[in-house]
Write a protein that holds these residues in place. Structure first.
Motif, PDB file in Angstrom:
ATOM      1  N   TRP A 109     -10.556   2.127   0.563  1.00  0.00           N
ATOM      2  CA  TRP A 109     -10.935   1.416   1.783  1.00  0.00           C
ATOM      3  C   TRP A 109     -11.976   0.330   1.521  1.00  0.00           C
ATOM      4  O   TRP A 109     -12.195  -0.535   2.370  1.00  0.00           O
ATOM      5  CB  TRP A 109     -11.473   2.407   2.823  1.00  0.00           C
ATOM      6  N   LEU A 125       0.825  -1.215   0.000  1.00  0.00           N
ATOM      7  CA  LEU A 125       0.000   0.000   0.000  1.00  0.00           C
ATOM      8  C   LEU A 125       0.856   1.261   0.000  1.00  0.00           C
ATOM      9  O   LEU A 125       0.522   2.258  -0.649  1.00  0.00           O
ATOM     10  CB  LEU A 125      -0.931  -0.008   1.213  1.00  0.00           C
ATOM     11  N   CYS A 177       1.980   1.905  -3.441  1.00  0.00           N
ATOM     12  CA  CYS A 177       0.917   2.122  -4.428  1.00  0.00           C
ATOM     13  C   CYS A 177       0.852   3.593  -4.834  1.00  0.00           C
ATOM     14  O   CYS A 177       0.789   4.475  -3.968  1.00  0.00           O
ATOM     15  CB  CYS A 177      -0.422   1.686  -3.845  1.00  0.00           C
ATOM     16  N   LEU A 200      -5.511   5.060  -1.366  1.00  0.00           N
ATOM     17  CA  LEU A 200      -6.024   3.796  -0.860  1.00  0.00           C
ATOM     18  C   LEU A 200      -7.538   3.728  -0.989  1.00  0.00           C
ATOM     19  O   LEU A 200      -8.251   4.676  -0.642  1.00  0.00           O
ATOM     20  CB  LEU A 200      -5.632   3.627   0.616  1.00  0.00           C
ATOM     21  N   LEU A 229      -5.268  -4.042  -6.016  1.00  0.00           N
ATOM     22  CA  LEU A 229      -5.142  -2.602  -6.303  1.00  0.00           C
ATOM     23  C   LEU A 229      -5.170  -2.307  -7.800  1.00  0.00           C
ATOM     24  O   LEU A 229      -5.076  -1.144  -8.198  1.00  0.00           O
ATOM     25  CB  LEU A 229      -3.830  -2.079  -5.701  1.00  0.00           C
TER      26      LEU A 229
END
Length: 402
Positions: free
Chosen positions: A143, A134, A137, A141, A269
């Protein structure tokens, strides 16, 4: 009065007085004392001192004659109530433990069956690798992915439970000698129930990965279960061979856990898989660390392994050499991590990585000195092995921040 002879007055005359002349403690009770057959009371008088004096006198006379003593039934509300309570408790005991007690006992046995120290390692490892993915990334994010991530951790825990569970089923004879506290060896969990739990855990893990993470991750997951199976289950039972055993453990806990979790997180992701320096580091580091876990976990099992013909580094080399071998490999691991931080200060946070790994090396040296001072007793081995797992947890704790 005969010297050293006093009657024993148990609660509600539950026990007979001693007529053997042995010293017994005089216990005051609201129930009447056991008396000579010639002395009978119809009412428990409030003058307790008078009753005690009669009891002493009767017991004295009876002891001198060498006759058997027998308790007297007393008609009183208090003694009747106590007798009723005792009968009630006896009936509950005869009926066995309650459903709540049985459920609690099962929960405790199931938790031990899962081997909590491995559960903690799996949770910390998966969380640390996910956090690192994360951090790397490029997009904010989402959630909404959190429930899916929790399902991934649940699948890993189910796989972990299956592997350690199947090992206990086939190692029950060894565990009876070396680890009698484990639930199957201790008789807290039947082999049939252990099989039910293992099948349920494997099915749950495979189902979760198949539904949520696609074919590649599901295949990796199934491969991990396969390795855990051939490690313990005949006819292969590769745990009998030292090199094959540590290679399986290193592959499952080192490579598959880190690579699989990182790959699944990036896929969730919407990113393609790509090795990062941090993930490459932790995968290599933990793979070697898993080798150390694999060879030191057998330190406590030497007696049982020798009895049942299991060849490990501990049975071949001895506990002292294996402990020093494990500590030496870990020291090399920490030295490599420090060298990597010095060499690549732009990629890793050098102060944290160097400082933490120096601290870990000092702790490792302390644990090695302790087990040596305790001359490789079972208590010393248990403390050393716990220290190895503490270092394993600690590396994952700092990993997201390096």
């Amino acid at each position: 009065m005969v010297s050293g002879t006093t009657p024993s007055l148990g609660r509600c005359c539950a026990s007979q007085p001693s007529c053997s002349g042995r010293n017994l403690p005089f216990q005051a009770s609201r129930c009447p004392p056991a008396l000579h057959p010639g002395v009978r009371l119809s009412v428990w008088t409030t003058n307790h001192c008078v009753v005690q004096q009669k009891a002493h006198a009767a017991s004295r006379s009876h002891s001198r004659r060498g006759q058997n003593c027998r308790p007297v039934t007393v008609a009183s509300a208090a003694s009747a109530a106590d007798a009723g309570g005792a009968a009630s408790m006896g009936g509950e005991a005869a009926g066995g433990p309650s459903a709540a007690a049985r459920l609690l006992a099962f929960q405790q046995a199931f938790w031990k069956f899962l081997r909590p120290h491995t559960i903690r390692g799996t949770i910390l490892g998966s969380m640390a690798v996910t956090a690192r993915a994360l951090i790397e990334c490029p997009t904010p994010l989402d959630w909404g992915l959190l429930p899916r991530a929790c399902l991934g951790v649940l699948a890993l825990l189910a796989g972990n439970g299956y592997i350690v569970g199947i090992n206990q089923i086939y190692d029950v004879d060894i565990d009876t000698v070396s680890k009698p506290f484990l639930p199957i060896a201790a008789g807290e969990l039947s082999p049939a129930m252990a099989w039910v739990l293992c099948i349920a855990l494997a099915a749950a893990g495979l189902g979760i990965t198949a539904v949520n993470f696609g074919r590649p991750i599901s295949m990796l997951y199934a491969f991990g279960l396969f390795l855990g199976t051939i490690y313990s289950v005949p006819p292969l039972r590769l745990k009998r061979f030292a090199v094959a055993a540590f290679m399986i453990i290193a592959t499952v806990r080192g490579f598959l856990l880190n690579f699989g979790v990182y790959s699944a997180t990036r896929a969730a992701l919407g990113l393609s898989f790509q090795w990062s320096p941090a993930i490459l580091f932790i995968t290599c580091f933990v793979t070697l660390f898993a080798v150390v876990i694999a060879i030191t976990k057998d330190l406590a099992d030497v007696e049982g392994d020798r009895k049942y013909g299991i060849q490990t580094f501990s049975t071949r080399l001895g506990t002292r050499r294996v402990a020093f071998l494990g500590s030496g490999l870990l020291a090399l691991n920490y030295a490599a991590a420090i060298a990597l931080a010095i060499r690549m200060p732009g990629t890793f946070r050098a102060p944290l990585m160097i400082g933490a790994n120096l601290l870990f090396m000092a702790y490792l040296a302390q644990q090695t000195a302790k087990i040596d001072a305790k001359r490789y007793s079972q208590a010393g081995i248990a403390g050393y092995y716990l220290g190895i797992w503490n270092l394993f947890y600690a590396q994952y704790v700092i990993f997201p921040f390096i």
